[in-house]
Design a protein around this motif. Sequence first.
Motif, PDB file in Angstrom:
ATOM      1  N   LEU A 151      -5.851   0.792   3.983  1.00 52.50           N
ATOM      2  CA  LEU A 151      -6.144  -0.936   4.313  1.00 52.50           C
ATOM      3  C   LEU A 151      -7.708  -0.549   4.483  1.00 52.50           C
ATOM      4  CD1 LEU A 151      -1.931  -1.636   5.123  1.00 52.50           C
ATOM      5  CD2 LEU A 151      -3.782  -2.974   3.332  1.00 52.50           C
ATOM      6  N   TRP A 152      -8.125   1.068   5.265  1.00 51.84           N
ATOM      7  CA  TRP A 152      -9.398   0.825   5.893  1.00 51.84           C
ATOM      8  C   TRP A 152     -10.007   1.321   5.034  1.00 51.84           C
ATOM      9  CZ3 TRP A 152     -10.906   5.628   8.957  1.00 51.84           C
ATOM     10  CH2 TRP A 152     -11.996   5.377   9.466  1.00 51.84           C
ATOM     11  N   LEU A 153      -9.879   2.419   4.051  1.00 58.84           N
ATOM     12  CA  LEU A 153     -10.690   3.951   3.433  1.00 58.84           C
ATOM     13  C   LEU A 153     -10.537   3.258   2.228  1.00 58.84           C
ATOM     14  CD1 LEU A 153      -9.455   7.007   4.345  1.00 58.84           C
ATOM     15  CD2 LEU A 153     -11.825   5.794   4.805  1.00 58.84           C
ATOM     16  N   GLY A 154      -9.227   2.212   1.322  1.00 63.73           N
ATOM     17  CA  GLY A 154      -9.519   1.377   0.593  1.00 63.73           C
ATOM     18  C   GLY A 154      -8.471   2.699  -0.729  1.00 63.73           C
ATOM     19  N   SER A 155      -8.055   1.986  -1.693  1.00 62.28           N
ATOM     20  CA  SER A 155      -6.543   2.579  -2.403  1.00 62.28           C
ATOM     21  C   SER A 155      -7.589   3.740  -3.149  1.00 62.28           C
ATOM     22  CB  SER A 155      -5.796   1.394  -3.375  1.00 62.28           C
ATOM     23  OG  SER A 155      -5.189   1.005  -2.802  1.00 62.28           O
ATOM     24  N   PRO A 156      -6.712   4.761  -3.286  1.00 62.75           N
ATOM     25  CA  PRO A 156      -7.693   6.472  -3.802  1.00 62.75           C
ATOM     26  C   PRO A 156      -7.509   6.776  -4.750  1.00 62.75           C
ATOM     27  CG  PRO A 156      -5.269   7.022  -2.337  1.00 62.75           C
ATOM     28  CD  PRO A 156      -5.731   4.775  -2.894  1.00 62.75           C
ATOM     29  N   GLU A 157      -7.788   5.014  -5.547  1.00 61.92           N
ATOM     30  CA  GLU A 157      -7.546   5.732  -7.192  1.00 61.92           C
ATOM     31  C   GLU A 157      -9.096   5.788  -7.835  1.00 61.92           C
ATOM     32  OE1 GLU A 157      -5.018   2.442  -7.214  1.00 61.92           O
ATOM     33  OE2 GLU A 157      -7.375   2.593  -5.941  1.00 61.92           O
TER      34      GLU A 157
ATOM     35  N   VAL B 289       1.039  -1.612  -0.068  1.00 63.61           N
ATOM     36  CA  VAL B 289      -0.161   0.084  -0.225  1.00 63.61           C
ATOM     37  C   VAL B 289       0.840   1.037  -0.308  1.00 63.61           C
ATOM     38  CG1 VAL B 289      -2.045  -0.793   0.966  1.00 63.61           C
ATOM     39  CG2 VAL B 289      -0.125  -0.370   2.561  1.00 63.61           C
ATOM     40  N   THR B 290       0.420   2.735  -0.406  1.00 68.44           N
ATOM     41  CA  THR B 290       1.424   3.287  -0.220  1.00 68.44           C
ATOM     42  C   THR B 290       0.920   3.935   1.146  1.00 68.44           C
ATOM     43  OG1 THR B 290      -0.113   4.131  -2.796  1.00 68.44           O
ATOM     44  CG2 THR B 290       1.434   5.973  -0.931  1.00 68.44           C
ATOM     45  N   LYS B 291       0.307   3.353   2.047  1.00 70.80           N
ATOM     46  CA  LYS B 291       0.065   4.048   3.312  1.00 70.80           C
ATOM     47  C   LYS B 291      -0.962   3.250   4.025  1.00 70.80           C
ATOM     48  CE  LYS B 291      -3.437   8.190   1.432  1.00 70.80           C
ATOM     49  NZ  LYS B 291      -3.469   7.468  -0.191  1.00 70.80           N
ATOM     50  N   PRO B 292      -0.944   3.542   4.989  1.00 71.78           N
ATOM     51  CA  PRO B 292      -1.681   2.370   6.182  1.00 71.78           C
ATOM     52  C   PRO B 292      -3.566   3.023   6.397  1.00 71.78           C
ATOM     53  CG  PRO B 292       0.147   2.731   7.387  1.00 71.78           C
ATOM     54  CD  PRO B 292       0.369   4.068   5.629  1.00 71.78           C
ATOM     55  N   ILE B 293      -3.375   3.981   6.197  1.00 73.07           N
ATOM     56  CA  ILE B 293      -5.056   3.971   6.319  1.00 73.07           C
ATOM     57  C   ILE B 293      -5.594   3.527   4.710  1.00 73.07           C
ATOM     58  CG2 ILE B 293      -5.024   6.491   5.270  1.00 73.07           C
ATOM     59  CD1 ILE B 293      -7.065   7.312   7.421  1.00 73.07           C
TER      60      ILE B 293
END
Lengths: 363, 363, 363, 363
Positions: B357-363, B351-355
Amino acid sequence: MKTRVFLVGAGFIADIHAESYRRFVPEAEIVGVYSRREEHARGFADKHGIPRWSTDLDETLSREDYDVVDICLPNHLHATATIRAASSGKHVILEKPLCLTLEEADEMIAVCKAHNRKLMYAEELCFAPKYERVRQLAHEGALGSIYYLRQCEKHSGPHSDWFYDLDQSGGGALMDMGCHGFAWFRWMLGREQKPISVFAHMRTGLIHGNRTRCEEHSISVVEFDGGTVGIVENSWAKLGGMEDRVEVCGTGGVMYADLFMGNSALTYSEKGYGYAMEKAGATHGWTFTTVEEAFNQGYPQELLHFINCVRTDTSPVTTGEDGRAVLEMLYAAYCSAGRGAKVTLPFRQKVTKPIDLWLGSPE
Amino acid sequence: MKTRVFLVGAGFIADIHAESYRRFVPEAEIVGVYSRREEHARGFADKHGIPRWSTDLDETLSREDYDVVDICLPNHLHATATIRAASSGKHVILEKPLCLTLEEADEMIAVCKAHNRKLMYAEELCFAPKYERVRQLAHEGALGSIYYLRQCEKHSGPHSDWFYDLDQSGGGALMDMGCHGFAWFRWMLGREQKPISVFAHMRTGLIHGNRTRCEEHSISVVEFDGGTVGIVENSWAKLGGMEDRVEVCGTGGVMYADLFMGNSALTYSEKGYGYAMEKAGATHGWTFTTVEEAFNQGYPQELLHFINCVRTDTSPVTTGEDGRAVLEMLYAAYCSAGRGAKVTLPFRQKVTKPIDLWLGSPE
Amino acid sequence: MKTRVFLVGAGFIADIHAESYRRFVPEAEIVGVYSRREEHARGFADKHGIPRWSTDLDETLSREDYDVVDICLPNHLHATATIRAASSGKHVILEKPLCLTLEEADEMIAVCKAHNRKLMYAEELCFAPKYERVRQLAHEGALGSIYYLRQCEKHSGPHSDWFYDLDQSGGGALMDMGCHGFAWFRWMLGREQKPISVFAHMRTGLIHGNRTRCEEHSISVVEFDGGTVGIVENSWAKLGGMEDRVEVCGTGGVMYADLFMGNSALTYSEKGYGYAMEKAGATHGWTFTTVEEAFNQGYPQELLHFINCVRTDTSPVTTGEDGRAVLEMLYAAYCSAGRGAKVTLPFRQKVTKPIDLWLGSPE
Amino acid sequence: MKTRVFLVGAGFIADIHAESYRRFVPEAEIVGVYSRREEHARGFADKHGIPRWSTDLDETLSREDYDVVDICLPNHLHATATIRAASSGKHVILEKPLCLTLEEADEMIAVCKAHNRKLMYAEELCFAPKYERVRQLAHEGALGSIYYLRQCEKHSGPHSDWFYDLDQSGGGALMDMGCHGFAWFRWMLGREQKPISVFAHMRTGLIHGNRTRCEEHSISVVEFDGGTVGIVENSWAKLGGMEDRVEVCGTGGVMYADLFMGNSALTYSEKGYGYAMEKAGATHGWTFTTVEEAFNQGYPQELLHFINCVRTDTSPVTTGEDGRAVLEMLYAAYCSAGRGAKVTLPFRQKVTKPIDLWLGSPE
């Protein structure tokens, strides 16, 4: 170059000083330690990594190869040790109380002045971080005009035998701990307010039986000329560990602060553990587990301040004059307990030791 | 000769570090400070008497005239700053959390190792005096076999804007403070017990509105292979000042410790006063007045330990590997909150950043 | 005319009920007490001045000369006793938990309804004065929107043997005390928020050895559809006396309340004394001396409410439906601990007792 | 048949009595209420569902259709109201302090005796559950031999105007609240120990300006012939809500108990809420939220005891003689403050009201 300190005494309080220097006063180095008994001197030096130890007090105080003597001796030796050390060129850090008599106090102050040496009176409550926060808020005006102070210091009796012998200690719980409360009141209120009377109640024979004739419990009520009233409560008969707490009331607010229970972790242990708190006794069941006791009581901050005063040639905030003023209040308190009446300040009477003013002179 | 430290960052935590070095770490000297903004760098240097300041991060990290870099930057800059500093010969003190991704963590550890530089992970709870008393008693056996741990760190939200931006912080309350709880669990339990699962619940949108998409509140339940269970609770939505407390239960006892309320004086002030506690808000009415916050949280003890590690070439008790292990637990917690299910360890995902994993990847 | 109550059971909780009626519920009179064992029944009747005692449960429940049965029996007898009592015309006060299975719950509710008898579910935390203050402030809006609740109830294990036998109790610490937390959450949040999931962790074998297969420790995380998350923690392995405390966080504030330590006097006693607190163990050293335990936990207020409901024919605030909803959450918690996964509500599975969902069915 | 009580007075304390009777004293019914002002009398009757109200004191006290008068009038009316009520056949419950002068006290006791009516002195601290736990432990021997007592009652000043008028109240904070401490000391120590001296310090002009000439702050030190010393501290100038706490030290232990903060929930509320505590002022920020104040202070228990005394014709534990003994101690305290000296007991002087002994007679 570090400031060289010789530690005179190797008991409970000397241990706290040594730890405080080592961890928090890098500008100082302890160059030696004195104790009357060789095994104590040697053991203390070993424990704290001090290069030299001695059992010869005269020789120790007369040496000229260190800068500061830190006196942690029984009360009755404070005056002569201070005078000898200052006369041979040392600055003096001196544990409370200043000495046994006002005459000694006057001479100590005069000798230190004559030799241009600092007489630094070790009243750690003036440096205890939590109490300093109280003072800071009071000075900020957060509490309005202060009209009431209370300081309690209570435990189940001192570690060392000499405290119980009134010829060495000059008095009991009040002499041992009331000096803290009196000094702290003066520190809180500043020079603007002077103590004008003391009323005290004392009692002995509570838990120490024939071990001592000293008061085991005392209550002192002090009036200041600005109208503030203070209560100091002290005990050698309070079980459950050390208590050191203050209350402050002003026209704009109140503060409560507690150095032991109020800084501790709370523990329940079925089998107990090594150490909970000064004078805590057993550690199984519920206990208040203290943390960084020396730091929380202000010892390192106090010693750091003193060493800095020496290094920068400035005046300490707690001097021989402060110790003398406290001693005068102790006189008044013992006298009050003896007379069953309020005693006004200034107060001076010729005695061998303060407790004589309560018990009567021993001839 | 003193150990030369360059402070990289000039925000809230850098200020605590600077105070801690000055008062408690005599072996170190701060030789410079970096901040992105000139007025911050210059103001910080003035305030703390630091001789040099810079706004050029590359130049700062590449210089060779100091020994230790102390990195107090936003989370997303931790990795590159560490790698650059170590590559040019500096030991690294690095504020939590270690970095944003496990890949970064692995590289940071590898680079420091390759250059034989220490990567010192600044987890101050491993040095907080009261929590260390808890640990000591636990290790003495005073509490029997430990089966439950709880650590809470809660306040009303960070000082600096970058925390609220998930691209810079990598996550919210959990990323910011959950790292403390996870690290402290590992420290309490030692190497014998490994975390085997994390279950987490998260929530946003409580008091910060559109300012952040980060979680404002999180609860994490961690299982260890020795059977111990731990709860970490974190909040950016808890009013009334900082909360940092622990509970420990064992088969032989329990302990409760509180770093803020539990070390404070209690104050009522009609008009209020200057400062009560981190994130306390208003100070009129009743407040818990903190005392020596940095010391009670363990910052000076931590930095003293790190400087001593550098001076004596020993390993710190909290390393890059510890930071990585905590980061893995943070991954697992975010993933758990995202899945609504317990996640087992070891855990690794790209992942790009831990969060994410909660919010989903931002693309 | 007073409302006639027959007390069915003569153990720990029956004793609290009897004291509560006598001191605080003047409209009720206890007309009889049942216990399986004659010496218990007789002793209890003597102690509380109850005119009649019995060892015949069937006969007791079938009599028609009283108005209300107050059932303080082991959990596995709740359903049959309730059904028999309601069928013969009595209103039912029933100690928690409601019963062992949802099938029992449904039948109990149906039978009471069919006979137009009240099924009053005795959840005293809904009446505990301090917790009611918390609820009142929350409802006033003093805490903003509530997003977090925590309730802990922990001690070192129940008095009576039957609790340890999972066939009689249906489960351990969670069954015994988690029902309180679940019920209190529902009471705090009201009908607007429904529980939607439970995640639980359980452990046995801590301090009771082979005495029980029940869980000695449990943690349950409950999500509500309004977004609130709650943590319930329960223990039969927590030394040092009873713990019952809550924390509430909202977007506008926080509250902390503690029914035992938080209502007690603080005592240090060298030799100890008679009674400090439920499950407190030894009383020498430091102890938290509780005061009016039954009142502070809400028992008298609860019973007074129930008796008034009977007298005025109104609905109690805690009904069989509430007990059933709590039982469903208990099911979900045991199932979650068994699966190692979050379990969603509504949840229903056919089992003999809740703990089977964790340990597996016993065939 | 219920015992008929007429409530004479409709102020703050009458409200507490009315609530206490209604909730906790089923054997009593309030048949009427008197207030000087019609809107108060009527409003009070409406609020508490009292069938009758009156503004005619003479008529009220002379009626013969009730059993007990409960006098909640300003202090200067206590004597005449008591005498009139007893003369016309009523038992008397009388709020503290007993009256203004020892002459009044003697007459009240004599008249009640002559008419065979009970004079029940309402000292609720003798019934406060937490303080009763302290007393119970002391009597069990848990604390060894008691040598020190402290009781504090402090707030920011009374609700009603008459308290500030020394002709109506007879004195300020000491008269208002010191009576509690003195009574509680006697109750704790029992008949074996008699007070032998009082030393007091008083101060006015703190926060109430010209509103009152009464003392706003007082400290009293009481010696008992068994050697125990007690400190009573009272204030009308203490901000932040009511304080009522005790400390007890004995040779075998110590106890601390606190009726307000020590029974409260701890709250942080951004916007505040309805009511926190007696005299608490604003409720935003941190507050100590009290719970069941009347119960925790002992009012219901006290009134229940009195009603039972009437119904069973037994002697109350707090009588007119107790009120008189307390009044004598109040005299001694005012005299001590006036003289600046300890005053011994027994003490009797002819005055119009106690505070004259401090301020001097007003001609």
